[in-house]
Design a protein around this motif. Structure first.
Motif, PDB file in Angstrom:
ATOM      1  N   THR A 114       0.847  -1.188   0.000  1.00 10.09           N
ATOM      2  CA  THR A 114       0.000   0.000   0.000  1.00 10.09           C
ATOM      3  C   THR A 114       0.882   1.237   0.000  1.00 10.09           C
ATOM      4  OG1 THR A 114      -0.075   0.211   2.413  1.00 10.09           O
ATOM      5  CG2 THR A 114      -1.736  -1.238   1.381  1.00 10.09           C
ATOM      6  N   GLN A 115       0.317   2.359  -0.403  1.00  8.15           N
ATOM      7  CA  GLN A 115       1.082   3.605  -0.396  1.00  8.15           C
ATOM      8  C   GLN A 115       1.559   3.929   1.016  1.00  8.15           C
ATOM      9  OE1 GLN A 115       2.135   5.140  -3.107  1.00  8.15           O
ATOM     10  NE2 GLN A 115       3.300   6.550  -1.843  1.00  8.15           N
ATOM     11  N   GLU A 116       0.713   3.693   1.996  1.00  6.93           N
ATOM     12  CA  GLU A 116       1.072   3.967   3.393  1.00  6.93           C
ATOM     13  C   GLU A 116       2.266   3.119   3.834  1.00  6.93           C
ATOM     14  OE1 GLU A 116      -0.853   3.593   7.873  1.00  6.93           O
ATOM     15  OE2 GLU A 116      -2.151   3.336   6.125  1.00  6.93           O
ATOM     16  N   ASP A 117       2.255   1.830   3.501  1.00  8.09           N
ATOM     17  CA  ASP A 117       3.377   0.952   3.873  1.00  8.09           C
ATOM     18  C   ASP A 117       4.639   1.309   3.100  1.00  8.09           C
ATOM     19  OD1 ASP A 117       1.859  -0.395   5.735  1.00  8.09           O
ATOM     20  OD2 ASP A 117       1.404  -2.082   4.399  1.00  8.09           O
ATOM     21  N   ARG A 118       4.496   1.637   1.820  1.00  6.22           N
ATOM     22  CA  ARG A 118       5.680   2.018   1.030  1.00  6.22           C
ATOM     23  C   ARG A 118       6.298   3.296   1.594  1.00  6.22           C
ATOM     24  NH1 ARG A 118       2.569   0.010  -3.761  1.00  6.22           N
ATOM     25  NH2 ARG A 118       1.851   2.158  -4.008  1.00  6.22           N
ATOM     26  N   GLU A 119       5.470   4.241   2.008  1.00  7.90           N
ATOM     27  CA  GLU A 119       5.989   5.494   2.602  1.00  7.90           C
ATOM     28  C   GLU A 119       6.835   5.192   3.838  1.00  7.90           C
ATOM     29  OE1 GLU A 119       5.811   8.654   1.581  1.00  7.90           O
ATOM     30  OE2 GLU A 119       4.488   8.318  -0.125  1.00  7.90           O
ATOM     31  N   LYS A 120       6.412   4.230   4.624  1.00  2.81           N
ATOM     32  CA  LYS A 120       7.176   3.835   5.811  1.00  2.81           C
ATOM     33  C   LYS A 120       8.559   3.305   5.383  1.00  2.81           C
ATOM     34  CE  LYS A 120       4.816   1.591   8.928  1.00  2.81           C
ATOM     35  NZ  LYS A 120       4.207   0.520   9.748  1.00  2.81           N
ATOM     36  N   PHE A 121       8.595   2.497   4.317  1.00  3.53           N
ATOM     37  CA  PHE A 121       9.858   1.977   3.799  1.00  3.53           C
ATOM     38  C   PHE A 121      10.711   3.110   3.226  1.00  3.53           C
ATOM     39  CE2 PHE A 121       9.710  -2.831   3.228  1.00  3.53           C
ATOM     40  CZ  PHE A 121       8.740  -3.030   4.194  1.00  3.53           C
ATOM     41  N   TYR A 122      10.085   4.053   2.523  1.00  4.15           N
ATOM     42  CA  TYR A 122      10.836   5.161   1.925  1.00  4.15           C
ATOM     43  C   TYR A 122      11.617   5.927   2.986  1.00  4.15           C
ATOM     44  CZ  TYR A 122       7.610   4.548  -2.068  1.00  4.15           C
ATOM     45  OH  TYR A 122       6.880   4.060  -3.116  1.00  4.15           O
ATOM     46  N   SER A 123      11.146   5.934   4.217  1.00  6.85           N
ATOM     47  CA  SER A 123      11.810   6.694   5.277  1.00  6.85           C
ATOM     48  C   SER A 123      13.207   6.183   5.590  1.00  6.85           C
ATOM     49  CB  SER A 123      10.953   6.683   6.550  1.00  6.85           C
ATOM     50  OG  SER A 123      10.987   5.405   7.177  1.00  6.85           O
ATOM     51  N   PHE A 124      13.511   4.931   5.241  1.00  3.87           N
ATOM     52  CA  PHE A 124      14.857   4.420   5.541  1.00  3.87           C
ATOM     53  C   PHE A 124      15.685   4.065   4.299  1.00  3.87           C
ATOM     54  CE2 PHE A 124      11.848   0.875   6.545  1.00  3.87           C
ATOM     55  CZ  PHE A 124      12.233  -0.058   5.584  1.00  3.87           C
ATOM     56  N   ILE A 125      15.157   4.293   3.115  1.00  5.21           N
ATOM     57  CA  ILE A 125      15.897   4.015   1.872  1.00  5.21           C
ATOM     58  C   ILE A 125      16.739   5.232   1.506  1.00  5.21           C
ATOM     59  CG2 ILE A 125      15.668   3.474  -0.593  1.00  5.21           C
ATOM     60  CD1 ILE A 125      13.005   2.072   0.095  1.00  5.21           C
ATOM     61  N   VAL A 126      17.998   4.996   1.095  1.00  3.75           N
ATOM     62  CA  VAL A 126      18.879   6.115   0.718  1.00  3.75           C
ATOM     63  C   VAL A 126      18.349   6.806  -0.538  1.00  3.75           C
ATOM     64  CG1 VAL A 126      20.939   5.071   1.779  1.00  3.75           C
ATOM     65  CG2 VAL A 126      20.489   4.725  -0.660  1.00  3.75           C
ATOM     66  N   GLU A 127      18.695   8.056  -0.672  1.00  3.50           N
ATOM     67  CA  GLU A 127      18.158   8.905  -1.732  1.00  3.50           C
ATOM     68  C   GLU A 127      18.383   8.330  -3.135  1.00  3.50           C
ATOM     69  OE1 GLU A 127      18.907  13.432  -3.274  1.00  3.50           O
ATOM     70  OE2 GLU A 127      19.065  13.040  -1.133  1.00  3.50           O
ATOM     71  N   GLY A 128      19.563   7.809  -3.404  1.00  5.80           N
ATOM     72  CA  GLY A 128      19.855   7.264  -4.736  1.00  5.80           C
ATOM     73  C   GLY A 128      18.928   6.123  -5.121  1.00  5.80           C
ATOM     74  N   ASN A 129      18.614   5.247  -4.189  1.00  7.11           N
ATOM     75  CA  ASN A 129      17.689   4.143  -4.459  1.00  7.11           C
ATOM     76  C   ASN A 129      16.238   4.618  -4.461  1.00  7.11           C
ATOM     77  OD1 ASN A 129      19.683   2.214  -4.771  1.00  7.11           O
ATOM     78  ND2 ASN A 129      19.605   1.569  -2.645  1.00  7.11           N
ATOM     79  N   LEU A 130      15.950   5.565  -3.621  1.00 10.59           N
ATOM     80  CA  LEU A 130      14.579   6.071  -3.520  1.00 10.59           C
ATOM     81  C   LEU A 130      14.135   6.681  -4.850  1.00 10.59           C
ATOM     82  CD1 LEU A 130      12.280   6.302  -1.526  1.00 10.59           C
ATOM     83  CD2 LEU A 130      13.223   8.498  -0.794  1.00 10.59           C
ATOM     84  N   ALA A 131      15.067   7.287  -5.565  1.00 14.48           N
ATOM     85  CA  ALA A 131      14.746   7.944  -6.833  1.00 14.48           C
ATOM     86  C   ALA A 131      14.078   7.004  -7.830  1.00 14.48           C
ATOM     87  CB  ALA A 131      16.018   8.539  -7.440  1.00 14.48           C
ATOM     88  N   TRP A 132      14.475   5.734  -7.845  1.00 14.05           N
ATOM     89  CA  TRP A 132      13.885   4.803  -8.817  1.00 14.05           C
ATOM     90  C   TRP A 132      12.915   3.804  -8.182  1.00 14.05           C
ATOM     91  CZ3 TRP A 132      14.912  -0.141  -7.511  1.00 14.05           C
ATOM     92  CH2 TRP A 132      16.071  -0.374  -6.765  1.00 14.05           C
ATOM     93  N   CYS A 133      13.110   3.422  -6.927  1.00 16.22           N
ATOM     94  CA  CYS A 133      12.286   2.341  -6.361  1.00 16.22           C
ATOM     95  C   CYS A 133      10.886   2.793  -5.960  1.00 16.22           C
ATOM     96  CB  CYS A 133      12.998   1.621  -5.229  1.00 16.22           C
ATOM     97  SG  CYS A 133      13.007   2.483  -3.658  1.00 16.22           S
ATOM     98  N   GLN A 134      10.612   4.089  -5.991  1.00 13.99           N
ATOM     99  CA  GLN A 134       9.266   4.558  -5.664  1.00 13.99           C
ATOM    100  C   GLN A 134       8.230   4.107  -6.699  1.00 13.99           C
ATOM    101  OE1 GLN A 134      10.205   8.778  -5.062  1.00 13.99           O
ATOM    102  NE2 GLN A 134       9.511   8.522  -2.967  1.00 13.99           N
ATOM    103  N   LYS A 135       8.673   3.718  -7.868  1.00 12.87           N
ATOM    104  CA  LYS A 135       7.734   3.229  -8.890  1.00 12.87           C
ATOM    105  C   LYS A 135       7.403   1.750  -8.715  1.00 12.87           C
ATOM    106  CE  LYS A 135       8.495   6.629 -12.404  1.00 12.87           C
ATOM    107  NZ  LYS A 135       8.332   6.882 -13.802  1.00 12.87           N
ATOM    108  N   ALA A 136       8.209   1.029  -7.968  1.00 14.52           N
ATOM    109  CA  ALA A 136       7.958  -0.405  -7.757  1.00 14.52           C
ATOM    110  C   ALA A 136       6.697  -0.576  -6.924  1.00 14.52           C
ATOM    111  CB  ALA A 136       9.147  -1.058  -7.065  1.00 14.52           C
ATOM    112  N   PRO A 137       5.779  -1.450  -7.365  1.00 13.02           N
ATOM    113  CA  PRO A 137       4.534  -1.636  -6.610  1.00 13.02           C
ATOM    114  C   PRO A 137       4.705  -2.422  -5.313  1.00 13.02           C
ATOM    115  CG  PRO A 137       4.582  -3.103  -8.482  1.00 13.02           C
ATOM    116  CD  PRO A 137       5.792  -2.219  -8.601  1.00 13.02           C
ATOM    117  N   VAL A 138       5.811  -3.173  -5.188  1.00 12.47           N
ATOM    118  CA  VAL A 138       6.029  -3.983  -3.987  1.00 12.47           C
ATOM    119  C   VAL A 138       7.476  -3.828  -3.530  1.00 12.47           C
ATOM    120  CG1 VAL A 138       6.030  -6.320  -2.999  1.00 12.47           C
ATOM    121  CG2 VAL A 138       4.295  -5.686  -4.697  1.00 12.47           C
TER     122      VAL A 138
END
Length: 192
Positions: A60-84
């Motif tokens: 879910t968007q809510e769960d992904r947002e929780k994960f985004y909080s600990f992913i480094v910026e370089g990975n966050l730039a592309w992995c936000q499009k991944a559905p899981v």
């Protein structure tokens, strides 16, 4: 989906088709397809059968947002499009003592999952570019668990839809030769 990696011995095509692009399509994965990946990982053997691996999923968007909080910026730039996103963890202690094979058993479970994903037309990208302790706190992971990696799972988009700076990285990477990875009879004596 075949790539240009060469082999020195014949192998199954699924191993050549498997690679880790970062260009994800913003497309949901059905429950049937997604949970078939985790079903394959459930089928692997584990030493004395403790099955120490577990996956924490963010769909879910809510769960992904929780994960985004600990992913480094370089990975966050592309992995936000991944559905899981799936965090791979394993329990280090079984009922009696320290489980020496928890990491290798968990690695096998992950490999089953990624090969099933490849067979189903999905891509997977494992990463360690995240704050492990922040992940532990955010997801309430007990200390008796080791955090191994975070995996983005989804469908591949065209690399032209990926930011230009990253497009040149969207190719499969050459592998080491088998003889470089294998020793004969003891450490340091490479197979020729």
């Amino acid at each position: 989906m075949s790539h240009s990696r060469a082999t020195t011995s014949p192998i199954n095509q699924v191993f050549l088709d498997r690679w880790s692009p970062r260009s994800f399509l913003e497309k949901e994965i059905s429950d049937e397809v997604l949970f078939s990946l985790f079903e394959t990982s459930r089928q692997i053997p584990s030493t004395f059968n403790p099955q120490p691996w577990e996956f924490i999923l963010a769909r879910t968007q809510e769960d992904r947002e929780k994960f985004y909080s600990f992913i480094v910026e370089g990975n966050l730039a592309w992995c936000q499009k991944a559905p899981v996103l799936a965090l791979i963890i394993s329990e280090m202690n079984n009922e009696k003592d320290f489980n020496k094979s928890h990491s290798s058993d968990t690695g096998e479970a992950w490999v089953y999952l990624l090969l099933e994903a490849t067979k189903k037309g999905l891509i997977t990208y494992p990463m360690t570019g995240f704050d492990f302790e922040s992940a532990r706190r955010s997801l309430n992971i007990p200390e008796k668990y080791t955090i191994h990696a975070l995996v983005a799972i989804g469908y591949q988009s065209k690399k032209e839809e990926f930011p230009e700076i990253n497009q040149q990285r969207e190719n499969s990477i050459p592998r080491h030769e088998t003889k470089e990875l294998s020793f004969k009879g003891g450490f340091g004596q490479h197979i020729k």
